[in-house]
Design an enzyme around this catalytic site. Structure first.
Site, PDB file in Angstrom:
ATOM      1  N   ILE A 465       0.854  -1.080  -0.045  1.00  0.00           N
ATOM      2  CA  ILE A 465      -0.075   0.049   0.072  1.00  0.00           C
ATOM      3  C   ILE A 465       1.015   1.148  -0.081  1.00  0.00           C
ATOM      4  O   ILE A 465       1.923   1.417   0.928  1.00  0.00           O
ATOM      5  CB  ILE A 465      -0.924  -0.039   1.162  1.00  0.00           C
ATOM      6  N   HIS A 466       0.856   2.272  -0.998  1.00  0.00           N
ATOM      7  CA  HIS A 466       1.577   3.300  -1.183  1.00  0.00           C
ATOM      8  C   HIS A 466       1.017   4.519  -0.789  1.00  0.00           C
ATOM      9  O   HIS A 466      -0.213   4.684  -1.166  1.00  0.00           O
ATOM     10  CB  HIS A 466       2.106   3.273  -2.597  1.00  0.00           C
ATOM     11  N   PRO A 467       1.516   5.435  -0.033  1.00  0.00           N
ATOM     12  CA  PRO A 467       2.926   5.450   0.536  1.00  0.00           C
ATOM     13  C   PRO A 467       2.898   4.901   1.903  1.00  0.00           C
ATOM     14  O   PRO A 467       2.286   5.723   2.824  1.00  0.00           O
ATOM     15  CB  PRO A 467       3.237   6.761   0.299  1.00  0.00           C
ATOM     16  N   GLU A 471       4.745  -0.999   3.320  1.00  0.00           N
ATOM     17  CA  GLU A 471       5.028  -1.622   1.804  1.00  0.00           C
ATOM     18  C   GLU A 471       6.500  -1.697   1.841  1.00  0.00           C
ATOM     19  O   GLU A 471       7.047  -2.453   1.000  1.00  0.00           O
ATOM     20  CB  GLU A 471       4.707  -0.656   1.168  1.00  0.00           C
ATOM     21  N   CYS A 491      10.715   6.990  -3.780  1.00  0.00           N
ATOM     22  CA  CYS A 491       9.584   6.991  -3.072  1.00  0.00           C
ATOM     23  C   CYS A 491       8.964   5.473  -2.855  1.00  0.00           C
ATOM     24  O   CYS A 491       8.134   5.396  -2.357  1.00  0.00           O
ATOM     25  CB  CYS A 491       8.502   7.900  -3.728  1.00  0.00           C
TER      26      CYS A 491
END
Length: 491
Positions: A465-467, A471, A491
């Site tokens: 799951i970003h950000p 993750e 990122c």
């Protein structure tokens, strides 16, 4: 959970020979969970709970260590400290905050106590709703089926039960060999990590705090992770006196407490003065006044804990022990609750499942709520190497920077993740370690994967799951063995 041999299942009958089907001595997390579950399954149940005043005269309500003087108040005070850090970060995010910003202990303390009292009341209501008889009495065994209760005024009564569960937990130890320790110090509950947690939130609300460590911090945890936690705390403002053994505590005319200690490396003696001295040197099981040995319950002579089988049964067939007083069990609230519920189901004839001993508990996740939180599940790197051999262990790791730290310009040098795997075949994950924000929330999810025996490949196949910080675990790809830079970029 695992199936228990069928010939060992206990099916209750309501023959009326005893006052109760089940009597639980101890109203903490495990005892309450067991009693409520049993009552819900049709058992006639009573709970005896009584809190002896501490050395300082402190008592508390129903719910045990976790609710009253452990996990709950600790996490709330940790949150208070995190909010203090958030206030500092907020300025970098554009918030205009008038100076000076200060913390009021009395306001926080009262708010925490109000919540704790609401939980005390909630437990009493739940017992009443489930028709569990609550006896505010100190319990002890007369024989394997008879329990004596004594109230605060010394009045006694006895009740009988087909089965008895001991769930009395433990009380804090004082180093009584240190002059002044008992007279001038205060104590705290739970494992060694609670000492660091308390030091962390005290520093976080602006108090000058020093931690005295005899040898290593967070004994029993992964020591690389432990060093990251204490390094962050030192940068955060907590002071550490390493390799220090207290010698005496004296009260000065000013009212301050002067602590004298010896450096075990240099053998030199040191002194400093403090407002408060708090001992976090472990707990002793509350078994001495229960009359256990006299009725045939076997205790571990070294620890004082009750020796139990995989099904929580003691050396007496109808007496069981759960939670912190059971030998070989983790001193953790969730394991006591789970063991209590499963035991109640077996006693009521509704299940044959039980908590496993020894290796199964390595899959129980936990979190240390220090200023930089540390969550882990499974084996430490040291333990994996001890069990499997260093050549049969592969460690994937990464240093990362939480997005929240970027604008706030906070140092992320100790934000680190480590996945300990078997070094061959499918590379089954043996342990997972994480330092960073919301470590408990991150670790809880991955604990399911470890419980199911997930592999490094499955971890890498998981879409993150970003950000988020979590993750980073799904992207981890650098091994320690490679010697490559494990710093996450981009990122």
């Amino acid at each position: 959970c695992k199936a228990f041999p069928e010939n060992s299942v206990i099916f209750a009958s309501l023959a009326g020979k005893y006052d109760y089907d089940l009597v639980v001595i101890g109203g903490g997390s495990g005892g309450l969970a067991c009693s409520k579950e049993a009552a819900q399954l049709g058992q006639k149940v009573a709970v005896l709970d009584y809190v002896e005043a501490s050395v300082r005269g402190t008592t508390w309500g129903l719910g045990g260590t976790c609710v009253n003087v452990g996990c709950i108040p600790k996490k709330l005070m940790h949150q208070a400290a995190l909010l203090g850090t958030a206030v500092k970060d907020a300025k970098k995010y554009g918030w205009k905050i008038p100076e000076p910003v200060s913390h009021d202990w009395a306001t926080m303390s009262q708010a925490v106590q109000n919540h704790v009292k609401s939980l005390n009341w909630g437990h009493r209501v739940q017992l009443q709703d489930r028709k569990v008889k609550y006896l505010n009495m100190k319990g002890s065994l007369v024989d394997e089926h008879t329990i004596r209760g004594m109230n605060a005024k010394g009045k006694e009564m006895t009740v009988t039960a087909r089965n008895v569960v001991i769930a009395t937990g433990g009380r804090p130890k004082y180093p009584t060999h240190v002059p002044g320790a008992l007279e001038f110090g205060i104590s705290m509950m739970k494992w060694p990590h609670v000492g660091l947690e308390c030091a962390g939130f005290l520093t976080g609300i602006g108090l000058d705090t020093t931690v005295m460590v005899r040898s290593i911090a967070l004994r029993g945890f992964d020591q690389q992770m432990s060093r990251l936690v204490t390094d962050y705390m030192e940068a955060y403002g907590t002071r550490f006196s390493w390799d220090a053994v207290p010698k005496k505590v004296e009260k000065l005319p000013s009212g301050l407490l002067q602590v004298t200690w010896t450096d075990t490396q240099s053998k030199q003696e040191h002194q400093d003065a403090f407002n408060t001295v708090l001992w976090a040197v472990g707990r002793a099981p509350e078994t001495k006044t229960l009359n256990l040995k006299q009725v045939g319950v076997e205790l571990n002579e070294d620890t004082g804990k009750v020796i139990v089988a995989a099904d929580e049964r003691t050396s007496m067939s109808n007496i069981f022990a759960i939670g912190d007083i059971a030998q070989g069990r983790p001193e953790l609230t969730p394991t006591a609750i789970k063991a209590g519920k499963l035991l109640a189901r077996r006693l009521a004839g509704h299940s044959i499942s039980f908590m496993l001993n020894c290796d199964c508990f390595s899959s129980v996740p936990t979190t240390v709520f220090t200023p930089l939180e540390y969550g882990c599940v499974g084996l430490s790197e040291e333990e994996a190497e001890r069990r499997c051999g260093k050549e049969n262990v592969e460690v994937y790791h990464a240093f990362y920077k939480p997005l929240e730290f970027t604008v706030a310009e906070r140092d992320a040098g100790q934000c680190y993740i480590k996945v300990v795997c078997e070094g061959h075949g499918d590379q089954r994950v043996l342990g997972l370690h994480f330092t960073g924000p919301n470590a408990g929330e991150v670790t809880q999810g991955f604990a399911l994967g470890l419980q199911c025996g997930f592999t490094y490949a499955q971890l890498r196949d998981t879409v993150g799951i970003h950000p988020t910080c979590a993750e980073e675990l799904t992207k981890i790809n650098i091994t320690k063995r490679s010697g490559l830079d494990a710093t996450v970029t981009g990122c």
